[in-house]
Design a protein around this motif. Structure first.
Motif, short mmCIF file in Angstrom:
data_model
loop_
_atom_site.label_atom_id
_atom_site.label_comp_id
_atom_site.label_asym_id
_atom_site.label_seq_id
_atom_site.Cartn_x
_atom_site.Cartn_y
_atom_site.Cartn_z
N ASP A 32 -18.69 28.69 49.62
CA ASP A 32 -19.69 28.12 50.53
C ASP A 32 -19.01 27.42 51.70
O ASP A 32 -19.44 27.54 52.84
N ARG A 33 -17.93 26.67 51.41
CA ARG A 33 -17.21 25.98 52.47
C ARG A 33 -16.63 26.96 53.47
O ARG A 33 -16.73 26.77 54.68
N THR B 271 -19.44 30.45 59.80
CA THR B 271 -20.69 30.38 60.54
C THR B 271 -20.61 29.34 61.64
O THR B 271 -21.20 29.51 62.70
N GLU B 272 -19.87 28.25 61.42
CA GLU B 272 -19.69 27.24 62.46
C GLU B 272 -18.93 27.84 63.64
O GLU B 272 -19.30 27.62 64.79
N SER C 172 -19.36 28.45 55.54
CA SER C 172 -19.88 27.52 56.54
C SER C 172 -18.91 27.37 57.70
O SER C 172 -19.32 27.24 58.84
#
Length: 76
Positions: free
Chosen positions: A23-24, A30-31, A27
């Motif tokens: 997940d990290r 996606t950032e 993210s």
């Protein structure tokens, strides 16, 4: 009717720590994608404003004067 849980492939299940790491990383990706898309959007927006200013000089002058008036009346 069998449970849907029992139909899942056991190789697809992850442990809690691996799931958090995934997940990290997702993210972070996606950032970066979000920043890239935002930069592209801002470039296109600036280009559109410049084009509008060239095509409609009277409106651009009025907008500049309005902006200058707002800046003069702004209190620090």
């Amino acid at each position: 009717m069998p449970d849907r849980e029992s139909q899942r492939d056991p190789s697809q299940s992850k442990s809690g720590s691996n799931d958090r790491e995934a997940d990290r990383e997702a993210s972070r990706e996606t950032e970066a994608e979000r920043r890239r898309r935002r930069a592209q959007f801002l470039r296109e927006l600036t280009e559109a404003r410049e084009l509008r200013d060239r095509v409609q000089p009277r409106r651009a002058k009025t907008a500049r004067l309005r902006h200058a008036m707002r800046m003069r009346t702004f209190r620090w």
